[in-house]
Design a protein around this motif. Structure first.
Motif, PDB file in Angstrom:
ATOM      1  N   ASP A   1       9.129  -6.862   4.294  1.00 37.09           N
ATOM      2  CA  ASP A   1       7.925  -6.114   4.627  1.00 37.09           C
ATOM      3  C   ASP A   1       8.264  -4.638   4.737  1.00 37.09           C
ATOM      4  OD1 ASP A   1       5.698  -5.954   7.492  1.00 37.09           O
ATOM      5  OD2 ASP A   1       5.446  -5.308   5.425  1.00 37.09           O
ATOM      6  N   ILE A   2       8.059  -3.886   3.654  1.00 36.31           N
ATOM      7  CA  ILE A   2       8.409  -2.465   3.640  1.00 36.31           C
ATOM      8  C   ILE A   2       7.258  -1.707   4.280  1.00 36.31           C
ATOM      9  CG2 ILE A   2       9.292  -0.590   2.214  1.00 36.31           C
ATOM     10  CD1 ILE A   2       9.881  -2.588   0.049  1.00 36.31           C
ATOM     11  N   SER A   3       7.175  -1.820   5.597  1.00 34.88           N
ATOM     12  CA  SER A   3       6.004  -1.314   6.316  1.00 34.88           C
ATOM     13  C   SER A   3       5.828   0.190   6.176  1.00 34.88           C
ATOM     14  CB  SER A   3       6.090  -1.688   7.795  1.00 34.88           C
ATOM     15  OG  SER A   3       7.297  -1.220   8.356  1.00 34.88           O
ATOM     16  N   ARG A   4       6.903   0.942   6.284  1.00 27.62           N
ATOM     17  CA  ARG A   4       6.774   2.401   6.198  1.00 27.62           C
ATOM     18  C   ARG A   4       6.314   2.823   4.810  1.00 27.62           C
ATOM     19  NH1 ARG A   4       9.335   6.919   8.931  1.00 27.62           N
ATOM     20  NH2 ARG A   4      10.476   5.415  10.191  1.00 27.62           N
ATOM     21  N   TYR A   5       6.930   2.257   3.786  1.00 28.40           N
ATOM     22  CA  TYR A   5       6.529   2.594   2.419  1.00 28.40           C
ATOM     23  C   TYR A   5       5.083   2.195   2.166  1.00 28.40           C
ATOM     24  CZ  TYR A   5       5.982   2.339  -2.604  1.00 28.40           C
ATOM     25  OH  TYR A   5       5.498   2.492  -3.875  1.00 28.40           O
ATOM     26  N   ASN A   6       4.715   0.985   2.576  1.00 32.07           N
ATOM     27  CA  ASN A   6       3.343   0.515   2.357  1.00 32.07           C
ATOM     28  C   ASN A   6       2.328   1.399   3.073  1.00 32.07           C
ATOM     29  OD1 ASN A   6       4.120  -1.613   0.754  1.00 32.07           O
ATOM     30  ND2 ASN A   6       4.244  -3.073   2.436  1.00 32.07           N
TER      31      ASN A   6
END
Length: 385
Positions: A172-177
Motif C-alpha cells: 500500500d504505497i499510501s504516500r504516493y497514492n
C-alpha cells in the motif's frame, strides 16, 4: 451578504481551509516544510475564494493592499509544486533558489504599478480598457503557470515512485497514492475553474452559474478530502523515511568513486553478498512484516543500505518491491495448498505473508504465477484429486 448556494459553498471552503491549516499548525510536525507549503496553498486559495464576501467599502478602504492580496493567487501554483517536492524529500529545505518561483508574482505586480497601484492612489480612480485587457491576460498567464507546475509536480512524483519501489516492500504505497490523487483532484478543480472563467466571454449567465457552483463544490471536496486524509492517515503528513537517490545514480556515483580510489569489488564478493541476502530472506522470512523496507534488511544483514540498494536493484535487476514480493508469493503458494490452511480465506493468507491489500496481493501473485490466488488454489486442488 446574501446567503445563497454559491456563498454557502464558499463559506464552507474557507472554513475547511482554515480548520485544516490550524490543525497542521498545532500538530507535532508543525515545523515541517511540507506542512507549511500545504497551509500556504490552502490559505491562498481560501483568501481568493472568500474575497467576494468583502463589501465594496471595505475593498476601497484596503485599496492597493487588496490588489496585492488578490495577486497572491500567482503564488498558488508554486506552493503546490513545493508541497509535492517537500512531501517527497524528508530533508527538503527552502533555499534562496526557491525564490525564483515568485518571479512571475513580482513581475506582474511591477507591470500593474502604473495602471492599478498608482491609479488607486488617485482621489477618483477609474477602470479603463487596459484594466480589462490586463485581467484577461493575467487569467491566461495564471492557468498556463498552473498547468506547467502541475506537469513538473507529476514528473517529480513519477521519479518518487521509482524510488519507493527500490526501497520499500509495502504493497500500500499510501504516500504516493495520496500525492498522485492530490494532483489529479487539483487538476480537475482548476480545469473546471478555467472553463468557467473563460466561458464568461462566450456563455450564457445560467451556464456560468452552474459552472461556478460545480467548481466551488469540487474545491470543497478537495479541502474535505485533504482533511480526511490527514485525520485518517496522519503518517502521510509526517516524515517516515529518508529517500536515497535512484539506483542508477548511486551506481554511477559509485563507479566514479571506484575510479578515484582504484578499489573495485570483485565479482565473487558481490555473489557472496547476494547469496547472504537470499539465505537470510529464506531462513528468517523478514518479508512477513508488511512494513519491511530496504533499511530493515540492511540493518539485519549488516550491509550498508546504499550497497544493498545497488545489489538488489542493479545486480539482481529487480526493484526491492518485486524482490520481496517474490518471497511473499512463494510463501502464499505454499499456504494456499497447505492442509493446515485449507479453511483460510485468501484475505487471511495475504495478511499472513506480509501483504496489506487484496488488490496488491492479486496483482503480485498474477505477475509471478500468471494466475490469481483463487485460480491457483482451485487448479492445485483439482490436480490433487
Amino acid at each position: 451578504m446574501e446567503l445563497n448556494l454559491e456563498n454557502g459553498i464558499k463559506l464552507l471552503c474557507v472554513f475547511q481551509a482554515f480548520f485544516f491549516s490550524f490543525y497542521l499548525i498545532l500538530s507535532k510536525d508543525r515545523r515541517k516544510v511540507n506542512n507549511y507549503t500545504i497551509i500556504t496553498f490552502q490559505l491562498l486559495l481560501a483568501i481568493n475564494v472568500g474575497q467576494t464576501f468583502l463589501s465594496e467599502k471595505f475593498i476601497d478602504a484596503l485599496g492597493n493592499f487588496y490588489v496585492f492580496i488578490m495577486m497572491s493567487a500567482f503564488l498558488i501554483p508554486p506552493a503546490i509544486y513545493l508541497y509535492i517536492i517537500s512531501s517527497i524529500d524528508k530533508n527538503f529545505k527552502l533555499k534562496w533558489k526557491h525564490s525564483t518561483h515568485t518571479i512571475i508574482f513580482f513581475v506582474l505586480n511591477i507591470i500593474i504599478i502604473p495602471y492599478v497601484y498608482l491609479e488607486n492612489l488617485k482621489e477618483n480612480p477609474t477602470e479603463t480598457e487596459i484594466h480589462i485587457t490586463l485581467n484577461k491576460v493575467f487569467f491566461v498567464i495564471w492557468y498556463c503557470q498552473f498547468f506547467l507546475y502541475l506537469l513538473l509536480s507529476f514528473l517529480k512524483l513519477k521519479r518518487h515512485k521509482k524510488l519507493y519501489l527500490e526501497r520499500f516492500s509495502a504493497s500500500d504505497i499510501s504516500r504516493y497514492n495520496y500525492l498522485n490523487w492530490f494532483i489529479i483532484i487539483v487538476s480537475i478543480v482548476f480545469t473546471i475553474s478555467a472553463i468557467k472563467n473563460f466561458s464568461v466571454y462566450i456563455s450564457q449567465v445560467s451556464v456560468i452559474y452552474y459552472l461556478t457552483n460545480i467548481g466551488l463544490l469540487s474545491m470543497l471536496v478537495l479541502f474535505c478530502w485533504i482533511t480526511y486524509m490527514a485525520l485518517n492517515s496522519p503518517e502521510i503528513f509526517s516524515d517516515n523515511y529518508k529517500p536515497l537517490p535512484l539506483v542508477k545514480d548511486l551506481a554511477k556515483a559509485k563507479n566514479l568513486k571506484v575510479v578515484k580510489n582504484s578499489k573495485l569489488k570483485s565479482r565473487p564478493e558481490i555473489q557472496l553478498q547476494i547469496e547472504k541476502v537470499k539465505v537470510y530472506m529464506k531462513n528468517e522470512s523478514p518479508y512477513l512484516n508488511a512494513s519491511f523496507s530496504l533499511g530493515d534488511l540492511a540493518s539485519q544483514t549488516n550491509i550498508p543500505i546504499k550497497e544493498l540498494s545497488i545489489l538488489i536493484n542493479h545486480h539482481l535487476n529487480k526493484h526491492f518491491f518485486d524482490f520481496v514480493n517474490e518471497y511473499r508469493v512463494e510463501k502464499a503458494k505454499q499456504l494456499l495448498i497447505s492442509p493446515d490452511r485449507k479453511d483460510y480465506t485468501i484475505l487471511e493468507i495475504l495478511y499472513e505473508v506480509g501483504f496489506n491489500s487484496k488488490s496488491s496481493f492479486n496483482t503480485a501473485f498474477k505477475k509471478h504465477t500468471k494466475l490469481t490466488p483463487t485460480e491457483y488454489r482451485r487448479n492445485l486442488l483439482k490436480s490433487a484429486i
